[in-house]
Scaffold this active site. Structure first.
Site, PDB file in Angstrom:
ATOM      1  N   CYS A   1       2.404  -0.749   3.782  1.00 57.70           N
ATOM      2  CA  CYS A   1       1.579  -1.990   3.030  1.00 57.70           C
ATOM      3  C   CYS A   1       2.760  -2.825   2.320  1.00 57.70           C
ATOM      4  CB  CYS A   1       0.319  -1.455   2.315  1.00 57.70           C
ATOM      5  SG  CYS A   1      -0.814  -0.916   3.200  1.00 57.70           S
TER       6      CYS A   1
ATOM      7  N   CYS B   1       1.005   2.015   0.269  1.00 59.32           N
ATOM      8  CA  CYS B   1       1.861   2.880   0.856  1.00 59.32           C
ATOM      9  C   CYS B   1       3.207   1.995   1.265  1.00 59.32           C
ATOM     10  CB  CYS B   1       1.261   3.610   1.957  1.00 59.32           C
ATOM     11  SG  CYS B   1       0.901   2.386   3.314  1.00 59.32           S
TER      12      CYS B   1
ATOM     13  N   GLU C   1      -4.873  -3.747   2.381  1.00 60.83           N
ATOM     14  CA  GLU C   1      -3.855  -4.735   1.934  1.00 60.83           C
ATOM     15  C   GLU C   1      -3.395  -5.475   3.206  1.00 60.83           C
ATOM     16  OE1 GLU C   1      -2.791  -0.795  -0.574  1.00 60.83           O
ATOM     17  OE2 GLU C   1      -3.776  -1.401   1.325  1.00 60.83           O
TER      18      GLU C   1
ATOM     19  N   HIS D   1      -4.898  -0.683   6.962  1.00 58.02           N
ATOM     20  CA  HIS D   1      -5.249  -0.414   5.419  1.00 58.02           C
ATOM     21  C   HIS D   1      -5.707  -1.747   4.853  1.00 58.02           C
ATOM     22  CE1 HIS D   1      -2.345   3.198   4.596  1.00 58.02           C
ATOM     23  NE2 HIS D   1      -3.446   3.554   5.403  1.00 58.02           N
TER      24      HIS D   1
END
Length: 197
Positions: free
Chosen positions: A119, A116, A92, A90
């Protein structure tokens, strides 16, 4: 307010119409997302330190060495191994891994979607102090509920961002405009030529 590159201004006073810090950092996250090759969701993230300096940028994609031509981009598959979710990093996480400083303590993360649970773990461990997100459209999903539980327990602040301008347009042809000039006037026989400014 829409950001305008050619805002009206006097050449002897500072320009009006420049973008606010928050819009700038969220726009950087959105610009990073343009690098994502994910056909369904492109997300970018931008990490900013206390001095308003960008120290990390990332977008969602496969790990280095994992070809985006060889790994799946599908979402809903009968076999979990055929789903992108098993492989994608992801935005992040990539922003944290791409950091330009030794420490992210007390930094702020700008991101389009609320992080999420996976992350959130990385954000907490990185000692980022605040998350500024644009959308919380997945708030009902267990991954986001778990994320908020952990962020609350770790006392990490999260705030939904309200942009001050709806659109920011980047026009590469603006650089050739007569209005853009960083050079001082050129002296020519006792007078100054304005160099297009």
């Amino acid at each position: 307010m829409e950001e305008k590159n050619g805002s009206d201004h006097s050449p002897t006073k500072k320009r009006s119409g420049y973008i606010e810090w928050g819009d700038y950092f969220m726009a950087m996250a959105f610009l990073a997302a343009k690098r994502s090759k994910d056909p369904s969701t492109q997300v970018g993230a931008c990490i900013v330190n206390e001095d308003k300096k960008i120290v990390g940028v990332g977008y969602n994609g496969f790990p280095i060495g994992c070809s985006d031509d060889d790994f799946p981009w599908s979402k809903n598959t009968p076999d979990a191994l055929d789903s992108k979710y098993m492989y994608v990093c992801h935005a992040e996480v990539n922003a944290v891994l791409n950091k330009l400083s030794a420490d992210l303590k007390n930094c702020t993360l700008y991101v389009a979607l609320f992080p999420c649970n996976e992350c959130a773990k990385v954000i907490i461990q990185s000692r980022i102090k605040e998350i500024i997100y644009l959308s919380d459209k997945h708030a009902h999903k267990p991954e986001v509920v778990a994320s908020k539980r952990m962020l609350d327990a770790a006392e990490i602040k999260y705030t939904q961002y309200k942009p001050t301008c709806k659109r920011i347009v980047i026009d590469f042809s603006d650089i050739d405009s007569l209005k853009l000039n960083q050079l001082p006037p050129t002296p020519i026989k006792g007078r100054f030529e304005e160099n297009g400014a």
